[in-house]
Design a protein around this motif. Structure first.
Motif, short mmCIF file in Angstrom:
data_model
loop_
_atom_site.label_atom_id
_atom_site.label_comp_id
_atom_site.label_asym_id
_atom_site.label_seq_id
_atom_site.Cartn_x
_atom_site.Cartn_y
_atom_site.Cartn_z
N LYS A 157 0.89 -1.18 0.00
CA LYS A 157 0.00 0.00 0.00
C LYS A 157 0.92 1.22 0.00
O LYS A 157 1.41 1.65 1.04
N SER A 208 5.62 7.79 9.62
CA SER A 208 5.80 8.66 10.80
C SER A 208 5.60 7.88 12.10
O SER A 208 4.98 6.80 12.11
N LEU A 230 10.59 4.33 11.32
CA LEU A 230 9.86 5.58 11.52
C LEU A 230 10.77 6.80 11.36
O LEU A 230 11.78 6.73 10.68
N GLU A 361 11.05 16.26 14.09
CA GLU A 361 11.49 15.98 12.72
C GLU A 361 11.01 17.09 11.79
O GLU A 361 9.81 17.36 11.71
P1 NAD Z 1 2.75 8.68 7.27
O1 NAD Z 1 2.91 8.00 8.57
O2 NAD Z 1 1.84 9.85 7.19
O3 NAD Z 1 2.23 7.66 6.16
C1 NAD Z 1 2.94 6.48 5.82
C2 NAD Z 1 1.99 5.48 5.19
O4 NAD Z 1 1.05 5.04 6.18
C3 NAD Z 1 1.16 6.02 4.03
O5 NAD Z 1 1.11 5.03 3.03
C4 NAD Z 1 -0.22 6.21 4.65
O6 NAD Z 1 -1.28 6.15 3.74
C5 NAD Z 1 -0.27 5.05 5.62
N1 NAD Z 1 -1.22 5.18 6.74
C6 NAD Z 1 -1.73 6.32 7.29
N2 NAD Z 1 -2.55 6.00 8.33
C7 NAD Z 1 -2.53 4.65 8.44
C8 NAD Z 1 -3.17 3.73 9.33
N3 NAD Z 1 -3.96 4.15 10.32
N4 NAD Z 1 -2.94 2.43 9.17
C9 NAD Z 1 -2.12 1.98 8.19
N5 NAD Z 1 -1.49 2.81 7.30
C10 NAD Z 1 -1.70 4.12 7.43
O7 NAD Z 1 4.21 9.07 6.80
P2 NAD Z 1 4.64 9.94 5.55
O8 NAD Z 1 4.33 11.38 5.81
O9 NAD Z 1 4.12 9.31 4.31
O10 NAD Z 1 6.22 9.72 5.53
C11 NAD Z 1 7.13 10.53 6.21
C12 NAD Z 1 7.62 9.84 7.45
O11 NAD Z 1 8.22 8.60 7.12
C13 NAD Z 1 8.71 10.62 8.17
O12 NAD Z 1 8.47 10.60 9.54
C14 NAD Z 1 9.97 9.85 7.84
O13 NAD Z 1 11.01 9.99 8.77
C15 NAD Z 1 9.45 8.45 7.80
N6 NAD Z 1 10.37 7.60 7.06
C16 NAD Z 1 11.10 6.67 7.75
C17 NAD Z 1 12.03 5.88 7.09
C18 NAD Z 1 12.86 4.85 7.81
O14 NAD Z 1 13.43 3.98 7.15
N7 NAD Z 1 12.99 4.92 9.12
C19 NAD Z 1 12.20 6.03 5.71
C20 NAD Z 1 11.46 7.00 5.06
C21 NAD Z 1 10.53 7.78 5.73
#
Ligand code: NAD
Length: 472
Positions: A157, A208, A230, A361
């Motif tokens: 997804k 996140s 995260l 962040e």
């Molecule tokens: P996000 O948490 O908003 O979304 C991530 C994914 O989760 C999306 O596909 C979203 O649709 C899905 N999602 C949202 N609510 C959900 C739920 N209740 N249940 C299941 N899935 C759900 O994050 P974002 O804004 O897309 O990405 C940025 C974040 O990702 C930053 O915090 C960044 O640091 C982190 N990140 C971490 C790594 C790592 O390897 N540690 C790598 C890249 C990005």
């Protein structure tokens, strides 16, 4: 019928793409179908799985231009998209090369001479991968490839903010029926992600902390493992013994590559006060040399901010810092150019840990630089964070190593930055709120997708000494 989601183009600001999330009922059906197909995928054996993945790779290469175009529209950047595709394709080769050794199993002797042990591993049938928008292709596939080689089926997804890259991947996938049955992408936002978690056997989530917490709770309800990758707030520490020229170049790259939209971006810089002035002057001079990739995408170094919500966060952090006394030496504003949001590399001084820019962040090209007077102080500032993803230390190797062992994070680059983005051999966990679960890097990454199963064989035909009738 679910509500369509309109997708914004980060360069133009126009909503020029639409996804229609499947209703939950269809996600459930898809999970059932894919789980059923996994049985054949596992029976195909590793050689067959490698062959299918290589066929997919060839089909992707034939349609590479379409994939580049889609990723460019998703992210607004060109050279990073090309790099992302190349890294993804080389990760297929890397895992295909490593998997045969990693999946080899052998019979083992046990402490009891007449009991033999066959140690086997069984793949989780269906893995769910939920990914973010900052590296849409790479983070949708980083767990997918080893999971498929382990024998799992996978449903991905991707982020609703960057979904365009899926269509060309699917076109390539349609040419490899064996793989097509066990690898699916479902479009949608959080609700689709939630339904997915309820119907898979293991979830790999990148995103996140706030969403990660929801994912962990949902996975706990299902009693399935959740591997969470995260957010981060990576520190860099620069000692007097550092090579300044090298440190400023590495930190600039580590902070602003991909416009700072990387989990492992350097987001706070601690510099020994004896070299503080020299350091930040050099950093500012180098920051000024970088250009926006605007108006032409082919030139420049800094792409647009991909997610509109992130532009608001960066802006809020800058405002908060300035209100509390920070001084901006370069960049410092979010610019609206041609409908997209842009931010030039921004160096800040007069910063402290009361500011969001030092503790939360930011996910933008922001480099707050703070002086320290002792190594203990530097380590304590670096560890003063809820995050523990990675870090960097610049100093003589002996000094740097000593500091590296004191930093509470899963990976430390010494005299370089963000090395875990480049080399994937080192096993690492995300510490503190940066994640949960086994290493996504190194050999352990593939083994996360297997459950251990012990087969214990009695090899003699006499009574075991612990059975009834042998004693009292
Ligand atoms: P996000 O948490 O908003 O979304 C991530 C994914 O989760 C999306 O596909 C979203 O649709 C899905 N999602 C949202 N609510 C959900 C739920 N209740 N249940 C299941 N899935 C759900 O994050 P974002 O804004 O897309 O990405 C940025 C974040 O990702 C930053 O915090 C960044 O640091 C982190 N990140 C971490 C790594 C790592 O390897 N540690 C790598 C890249 C990005």
């Amino acid at each position: 019928m679910t509500k369509p989601i309109e997708v914004r183009n980060p360069r133009t600001g126009k909503f020029d793409y639409v996804i229609i999330p499947p209703p939950p009922r269809l996600v459930v059906q898809q999970c059932k179908r894919t789980r059923r197909a996994q049985v054949r995928w596992q029976q195909l054996g590793l050689e067959g799985r490698i062959e299918a993945l290589q066929q997919w790779k060839q089909a992707i290469l034939s349609g590479r231009d379409r994939l580049i175009e889609a990723l460019v529209n998703d992210t607004g950047r060109l050279s990073t998209s090309v790099l992302e595709i190349d890294s993804f394709l080389s990760s297929i080769d890397r895992w295909c090369r490593l998997a045969p050794d990693l999946l080899q199993e052998s019979a083992k002797n046990t402490a009891i001479p007449f009991i033999a042990l066959q140690q086997t591993s069984v793949p989780y049938p269906l893995v769910g991968v939920i990914s973010p928008w900052n590296f849409p292709l790479l983070l949708s596939t980083i767990d997918t490839i080893p999971a498929l080689l382990a024998g799992c089926a996978v449903i991905v997804k991707p982020s609703e903010i960057t979904p365009r890259f899926v269509a060309p991947l699917m076109t390539a996938l349609n040419t490899v029926p064996k793989l097509h049955d066990v690898l699916t992408f479902v479009e949608g936002a959080g609700a689709t992600g939630s339904t997915l978690i309820e119907n898979v056997d293991l979830v790999c989530f990148t995103g996140s902390v706030a969403t990660g917490r929801k994912v962990a709770q949902a996975a706990a309800k299902q009693f399935i493992p959740a591997f969470l990758e995260l957010g981060g707030k990576d520190p860099a520490i620069v000692l007097e013994s550092a090579n300044l020229e090298l440190a400023t170049s590495a930190i600039l790259w580590g902070s602003v590559v991909n416009t700072g939209q990387s989990c492992l971006s350097i987001e706070r810089i601690y510099v020994a006060d004896s070299i503080f002035e020299k350091f930040y002057h050099q950093l500012v001079a180098k920051a000024h040399r970088l250009q926006l990739a605007y108006p032409t995408i082919e030139s420049g170094d800094i792409g647009p901010i991909i997610a509109e919500k992130q532009a608001a966060i960066i802006s809020d952090h800058l405002l908060d810092a300035v209100e509390k006394g920070a001084v901006i030496h370069s960049g410092g504003v979010i610019e609206d150019l041609g409908g997209g949001w842009w931010c030039r590399p921004t160096v800040l001084t007069q910063v402290n840990h009361s500011m969001k820019v030092m503790t939360e962040e930011t996910f933008g090209p922001i480099m707050p630089v703070m002086p320290f007077s002792t190594v203990e102080e530097a380590v304590s500032l670096a560890n003063d964070s809820i995050y523990g993803l990675s870090a960097a230390v610049f100093a003589s190797e002996t000094e740097a190593l000593e500091i590296a062992h004191q930093i509470d994070a899963g990976a430390i680059s010494i005299n370089d930055a963000g090395l875990t983005a480049i080399m994937h051999e080192g096993e690492k966990n995300a510490f503190k709120f940066s994640g949960l679960g086994g290493s996504r890097m190194g050999a352990a990454a593939l083994k996360r997708f297997m459950r251990k199963k012990a087969i214990l064989i009695k090899t003699n035909d006499t009574n075991d000494p612990w059975w009834f009738g042998n004693g009292e």
